[in-house]
Scaffold this motif. Structure first.
Motif, short mmCIF file in Angstrom:
data_model
loop_
_atom_site.label_atom_id
_atom_site.label_comp_id
_atom_site.label_asym_id
_atom_site.label_seq_id
_atom_site.Cartn_x
_atom_site.Cartn_y
_atom_site.Cartn_z
N LEU A 142 -5.47 51.37 -38.49
CA LEU A 142 -4.51 50.79 -39.32
C LEU A 142 -6.15 50.70 -40.65
N ALA A 188 8.56 53.83 -37.77
CA ALA A 188 6.81 53.16 -37.67
C ALA A 188 7.58 51.97 -38.38
N GLN A 189 7.08 51.14 -37.10
CA GLN A 189 7.05 49.50 -37.85
C GLN A 189 5.43 48.79 -37.20
N LEU A 190 4.79 48.22 -38.35
CA LEU A 190 3.40 47.83 -38.49
C LEU A 190 3.22 46.89 -39.39
N THR A 211 5.88 42.92 -42.07
CA THR A 211 5.64 43.76 -41.40
C THR A 211 6.01 45.10 -42.50
N THR A 270 -2.86 51.01 -46.15
CA THR A 270 -2.99 50.24 -45.18
C THR A 270 -2.92 51.21 -43.47
N ALA A 271 -2.34 52.41 -43.84
CA ALA A 271 -2.77 52.28 -42.63
C ALA A 271 -2.21 54.22 -42.66
N THR A 280 3.65 46.67 -33.26
CA THR A 280 3.37 47.91 -33.94
C THR A 280 4.24 48.92 -33.36
N LEU A 282 -0.90 57.65 -39.86
CA LEU A 282 0.45 57.66 -39.07
C LEU A 282 -0.44 58.72 -38.24
N LEU A 309 -5.33 53.43 -34.10
CA LEU A 309 -3.82 53.43 -32.93
C LEU A 309 -3.78 54.24 -32.29
N ARG A 339 -4.79 48.73 -29.93
CA ARG A 339 -5.63 48.72 -31.49
C ARG A 339 -7.29 48.43 -30.17
#
Length: 204
Positions: free
Chosen positions: A142, A47-49, A57, A167-168, A19, A170, A6, A112
């Protein structure tokens, strides 16, 4: 094997359905702004993924009212919240009672970038060297595997009691003044898609 990095991609609109780090969350109609289980204050939106293949989301929130006192690093203590919302039908979440809820100081759009054949901490400096940019512009990954700074703290889903899926990951980003406070560490997002749940924690 590949890593999906990311990458900071400049600013974007605070309500953009993409995202991003910062801005304001999109959520189903009627969703209440979450509060901290310890201090009862409203949480900061982090954050929003947007997950691929319309899997949903993820929205991530963390307490910034009394840093260090509400166990905001824990995925289970209630000092943060993460939600797995449906892929569509989301609307901007209203600030509670119109008050100025704590927000990050900038909205960071995300690109991405696939890095084949490398794990996360090899992929990030390799990308930076090839792009001629700083590793501070890597906002995380991600999917893939978490690069734990301490012990494995994968949470169990409170619904099915099974380990949640990573999932992610950050990172705080290129500018500390506008970054989420992960104690100069890394944050980890997990989901249980069958139970439609998410969790979030960080280490330093």
């Amino acid at each position: 094997m590949s890593t999906t990095l990311l990458i900071h991609d400049g600013s974007t609109a605070p309500y953009a359905p993409v995202t991003r780090m910062g801005g304001l969350p999109l959520a189903p109609a009627g969703t209440a702004w979450p509060v901290c289980a310890t201090c009862s204050g409203h949480l900061q939106f982090i954050a929003q993924l947007v997950l691929e293949e319309e899997r949903g989301t993820v929205a991530v929130f963390m307490c910034a009212n009394d840093p260090g006192l509400c166990e905001e690093w824990s995925a289970t203590a209630g000092g943060n919240r993460a939600f797995l919302f449906p892929a569509g039908g989301l609307i901007p979440l209203s600030r509670p009672n119109g008050e100025a809820v704590l927000e990050l100081g900038a909205v960071r759009g995300v690109e991405r970038v696939e890095m084949p054949g490398q794990d996360y901490w090899d992929a990030a400096p390799t990308w930076a060297a090839r792009a001629g940019r700083s590793t501070g512009e890597v906002l995380g990954q991600l999917g893939g595997n978490p690069d734990w700074l301490q012990n494995d703290e994968t949470p169990d889903c409170p619904g099915c009691e099974q380990p949640m899926a990573f999932t992610a990951q950050l990172e705080e980003g290129p500018e500390s003044r506008t970054a989420p406070n992960f104690g100069s560490g890394s944050a980890y997002v997990f989901t249980c898609e069958p139970c439609r749940r998410a969790a979030f924690g960080w280490q330093c």
